[in-house]
Design a protein around this motif. Structure first.
Motif, short mmCIF file in Angstrom:
data_model
loop_
_atom_site.label_atom_id
_atom_site.label_comp_id
_atom_site.label_asym_id
_atom_site.label_seq_id
_atom_site.Cartn_x
_atom_site.Cartn_y
_atom_site.Cartn_z
N ALA A 27 -30.78 -2.93 149.23
CA ALA A 27 -31.41 -2.00 148.29
C ALA A 27 -32.92 -2.04 148.44
CB ALA A 27 -31.01 -2.34 146.87
N LYS A 28 -33.53 -0.87 148.28
CA LYS A 28 -34.98 -0.72 148.35
C LYS A 28 -35.42 0.18 147.21
CE LYS A 28 -35.36 -1.25 153.40
NZ LYS A 28 -34.00 -1.76 153.58
N PRO A 29 -36.73 0.26 146.95
CA PRO A 29 -37.20 1.16 145.90
C PRO A 29 -36.67 2.58 146.11
CG PRO A 29 -38.98 -0.28 146.58
CD PRO A 29 -37.84 -0.55 147.51
N GLY A 30 -36.08 3.15 145.05
CA GLY A 30 -35.53 4.50 145.11
C GLY A 30 -34.10 4.58 145.56
N SER A 31 -33.44 3.43 145.77
CA SER A 31 -32.08 3.42 146.31
C SER A 31 -31.04 3.86 145.29
CB SER A 31 -31.70 2.01 146.78
OG SER A 31 -32.39 1.65 147.95
N LEU A 32 -29.91 4.35 145.85
CA LEU A 32 -28.68 4.54 145.09
C LEU A 32 -27.72 3.45 145.54
CD1 LEU A 32 -26.74 6.19 143.25
CD2 LEU A 32 -26.12 7.50 145.31
N TYR A 33 -27.30 2.59 144.62
CA TYR A 33 -26.40 1.48 144.94
C TYR A 33 -24.97 1.86 144.54
CZ TYR A 33 -24.03 -3.05 144.64
OH TYR A 33 -23.13 -4.09 144.77
N VAL A 34 -24.06 1.81 145.51
CA VAL A 34 -22.66 2.14 145.26
C VAL A 34 -21.90 0.82 145.08
CG1 VAL A 34 -20.60 3.30 146.15
CG2 VAL A 34 -22.88 4.22 146.67
N ALA A 35 -21.41 0.58 143.88
CA ALA A 35 -20.70 -0.66 143.56
C ALA A 35 -19.22 -0.50 143.88
CB ALA A 35 -20.90 -1.02 142.08
N ARG A 36 -18.75 -1.21 144.89
CA ARG A 36 -17.36 -1.10 145.34
C ARG A 36 -16.60 -2.39 145.02
NH1 ARG A 36 -16.94 -1.62 150.40
NH2 ARG A 36 -14.90 -0.62 150.56
N PRO A 37 -15.48 -2.31 144.31
CA PRO A 37 -14.64 -3.49 144.14
C PRO A 37 -14.00 -3.85 145.49
CG PRO A 37 -14.11 -1.79 142.52
CD PRO A 37 -14.97 -1.15 143.55
N GLY A 38 -13.97 -5.13 145.81
CA GLY A 38 -13.38 -5.57 147.07
C GLY A 38 -12.43 -6.72 146.88
N GLU A 39 -11.80 -7.13 147.97
CA GLU A 39 -10.83 -8.23 147.89
C GLU A 39 -11.53 -9.55 147.60
OE1 GLU A 39 -8.51 -8.34 151.41
OE2 GLU A 39 -7.64 -6.34 151.14
N GLN A 40 -12.73 -9.74 148.17
CA GLN A 40 -13.42 -11.01 148.01
C GLN A 40 -14.46 -10.99 146.90
OE1 GLN A 40 -12.30 -13.52 149.83
NE2 GLN A 40 -10.90 -12.15 150.92
N ALA A 41 -15.02 -9.83 146.63
CA ALA A 41 -16.09 -9.74 145.62
C ALA A 41 -16.11 -8.34 145.03
CB ALA A 41 -17.45 -10.08 146.23
N ASP A 42 -16.67 -8.23 143.84
CA ASP A 42 -16.79 -6.95 143.14
C ASP A 42 -18.25 -6.54 143.16
OD1 ASP A 42 -16.87 -4.80 141.43
OD2 ASP A 42 -15.56 -5.70 139.92
N GLY A 43 -18.52 -5.37 143.77
CA GLY A 43 -19.90 -4.90 143.86
C GLY A 43 -20.58 -4.74 142.52
N HIS A 44 -19.81 -4.57 141.46
CA HIS A 44 -20.43 -4.44 140.13
C HIS A 44 -21.16 -5.72 139.74
CE1 HIS A 44 -17.37 -1.25 140.14
NE2 HIS A 44 -18.09 -0.64 139.22
N ASP A 45 -20.72 -6.85 140.26
CA ASP A 45 -21.37 -8.12 139.93
C ASP A 45 -22.76 -8.24 140.54
OD1 ASP A 45 -19.05 -8.84 138.59
OD2 ASP A 45 -18.22 -9.94 140.30
N TYR A 46 -23.07 -7.37 141.50
CA TYR A 46 -24.35 -7.46 142.20
C TYR A 46 -25.32 -6.37 141.78
CZ TYR A 46 -21.78 -10.77 145.03
OH TYR A 46 -21.02 -11.85 145.43
N ILE A 47 -24.95 -5.64 140.73
CA ILE A 47 -25.84 -4.59 140.23
C ILE A 47 -27.20 -5.13 139.82
CG2 ILE A 47 -26.17 -3.01 138.28
CD1 ILE A 47 -23.25 -2.17 138.61
N PRO A 48 -27.30 -6.26 139.09
CA PRO A 48 -28.64 -6.77 138.74
C PRO A 48 -29.51 -7.03 139.97
CG PRO A 48 -26.97 -7.83 137.40
CD PRO A 48 -26.23 -7.05 138.44
N ALA A 49 -28.90 -7.57 141.04
CA ALA A 49 -29.67 -7.84 142.25
C ALA A 49 -30.14 -6.55 142.90
CB ALA A 49 -28.83 -8.65 143.24
N ALA A 50 -29.27 -5.53 142.91
CA ALA A 50 -29.66 -4.25 143.50
C ALA A 50 -30.79 -3.61 142.72
CB ALA A 50 -28.44 -3.32 143.55
N VAL A 51 -30.71 -3.65 141.39
CA VAL A 51 -31.76 -3.07 140.54
C VAL A 51 -33.07 -3.83 140.72
CG1 VAL A 51 -32.45 -2.63 138.16
CG2 VAL A 51 -30.12 -2.11 138.90
N LYS A 52 -32.97 -5.15 140.80
CA LYS A 52 -34.18 -5.95 141.02
C LYS A 52 -34.85 -5.60 142.33
CE LYS A 52 -35.82 -10.74 141.15
NZ LYS A 52 -35.43 -12.18 141.07
N ALA A 53 -34.05 -5.24 143.34
CA ALA A 53 -34.59 -4.88 144.65
C ALA A 53 -35.13 -3.46 144.69
CB ALA A 53 -33.53 -5.05 145.72
N GLY A 54 -34.88 -2.67 143.64
CA GLY A 54 -35.46 -1.34 143.57
C GLY A 54 -34.50 -0.19 143.38
N ALA A 55 -33.20 -0.45 143.29
CA ALA A 55 -32.24 0.63 143.08
C ALA A 55 -32.54 1.33 141.76
CB ALA A 55 -30.81 0.09 143.09
#
Length: 470
Positions: free
Chosen positions: A34-62
């Motif tokens: 993720a970079k400033p201005g990004s759109l982050y697509v949170a995808r549930p997966g077998e090993q991890a859920d992308g929703h859990d990484y939303i704070p990190a994406a927003v912190k990076a600029g999403a």
């Protein structure tokens, strides 16, 4: 990509959570990208859920999200039922907007086949990039996530978008082309890759033909004349057909004549098109790359790239994606190994091609010990054992002196060769690496090959690290 979140919500459609916001950064599925201005697509997966990484994406600029859960979220979001499908819809919407722009010349090229997709994609992208701005997949990111992410890297000035499209089950290519219909479809061959997901070669051929059927109305087909199953795909679409033939078939639009290999196995050939003939020298190792080069050249010609410039660009082209017939010298305490690194992936067709390349290289170094580290081939279904046994016979025919097999699926291969040459079986690439140190003498020619899941590429990475440290 530049788009308003509200416009995307209307196009998908999706529920807009929060206020409208302008997206002017990349679309990502990995919060680390993720970079400033990004759109982050949170995808549930077998090993991890992308929703859990939303704070990190927003912190990076999403500045916006695509989610399957209602939140609350720290930035505006699109609520959808399937975020992976939404990613493809966003890519399709974006490409449609580029195509409809005034004076747009965007051409989308789809490439598929049981083997050679990535090399063909890399060669074609280099030819087209010599003419105009070109975007293509990074490495082999060719599935329902990688292909849309590649498309979203296109810009208004992009002229050529080269999309490698993979399939491991029926309907995959129909799905991909339903969002982005290509202007040109390149079909390389129908082999035996991923048979576990198809059940038969006939079903595999039908699946590969989905790319042709998904062409735009005025799209063009680029087909391998030497593969009957591919040749028959011409009936799947009414548009024009260009054939290529590495066997020099006179019926083909573009063909190769006079194929020769240099001492390390790099092919040269006459590129024949209409009344024009010029000799091309490839930097890639392996005669099988002639067909890949022809596919790239034929596609470029079909897209109106001048013949002379196709010849020149092919001659300058290089291997781009890693672990694909990369030949290098690995230093030892005393002497060195010559390594053929083709370890990104494997199926019976590419295994045969790699063993043929090893045999050819061995002819120029008759005193060298030929060693093959052969990782298991995955996703072959009920035919897996028999197909592995066939590779064992091919390894013996290539006069390989030391054969190290890796992974449980490769045990039938080991059973074929164990009493006829020096052979060892192990379960991990780390164990295979130890066997190399023990049984591969200085001066050996070493082939590294296996499905990605066998992780034989880890051996190549370690050996390359030694080269870089030198």
């Amino acid at each position: 990509m530049r788009y308003s979140l509200a416009a995307l919500a209307q196009a998908l459609p999706a529920e807009l959570l929060g206020n409208d916001v302008q997206i002017d950064g990349p679309v990502v599925t990995d919060s680390r990208e993720a970079k400033p201005g990004s759109l982050y697509v949170a995808r549930p997966g077998e090993q991890a859920d992308g929703h859990d990484y939303i704070p990190a994406a927003v912190k990076a600029g999403a500045v916006a999200l695509v989610v399957e859960k209602p939140g609350p979220w720290p930035v505006p979001a699109l609520l959808v039922e399937d975020s992976t499908k939404a990613l493809a819809q966003i890519a399709g919407t974006y490409i449609d907007s580029l195509r409809s722009a005034p004076n747009s010349q965007l051409q989308v090229i789809g490439i598929t086949g049981s083997a050679g997709k990535t090399t063909t994609k890399d060669l074609l992208a280099q030819i087209l990039a010599s003419q105009a701005p070109t975007v293509s997949n990074l490495r082999s990111f060719n599935n329902e996530v990688g292909m849309p992410l590649t498309a979203l890297k296109a810009e208004p000035e992009t002229r050529f978008l080269v999309l490698e499209m993979g399939a491991d089950a029926p309907g995959n290519l129909k799905y991909l082309t339903s969002f982005i219909a290509p202007d040109a479809a390149v079909e390389l061959l129908v082999g035996t890759a991923h048979l576990g997901g198809f059940g038969s070669r006939e079903v595999l051929a039908q699946t590969k033909a989905e790319l042709v059927a998904g062409l735009r109305p005025q799209g063009v087909k680029i087909l391998n004349y030497d593969d009957l199953a591919v040749r028959q795909m011409a009936a799947a679409h009414e548009g024009p057909t260009w054939y290529f033939s590495a066997q020099g078939a006179a019926e083909a639009t573009v063909r190769a004549n006079g194929i020769e290999l240099d001492e390390i196995g790099r092919p040269s050939f006459e590129l024949c098109y209409e009344e024009q003939n010029a000799r091309v020298q490839l930097s890639l190792v392996g005669e099988h790359h002639v067909a890949n080069a022809l596919a790239a050249a034929t596609t470029a010609l079909a897209l109106a790239v001048p013949y002379e410039q196709v010849v020149a660009a092919l001659g300058l082209s290089q291997a781009i994606s890693p672990h694909r017939m990369h030949v290098f010298a690995a230093p030892l305490e005393k002497g060195q190994w010559t390594v053929i690194d083709d370890a990104y992936n494997a199926n019976p067709d590419s295994m045969k091609a790699a063993l043929t390349a090893l045999a050819h290289l061995g002819q120029s170094q008759p005193e060298a010990t030929r060693v093959a580290v052969l990782g298991q081939m995955l996703e072959l279904g009920p035919q897996s054992a028999e197909l592995h046994r066939q590779v064992g016979e091919q390894a013996l025919a290539a006069q390989v002196h030391v054969i190290i097999t890796v992974g449980p699926e490769a045990e039938p291969l080991h059973d074929v060769v164990k009493d006829k040459t020096q052979a060892w079986h192990c379960e991990t690439p780390a164990d295979a690496r130890k066997l190399l140190d023990k049984y591969a003498p200085a001066g050996a020619l070493i082939l590294l090959k296996g499905s990605n899941g066998s992780r034989v590429y880890e051996i190549a990475d370690e050996l390359l690290q030694g080269v870089n440290e030198k």
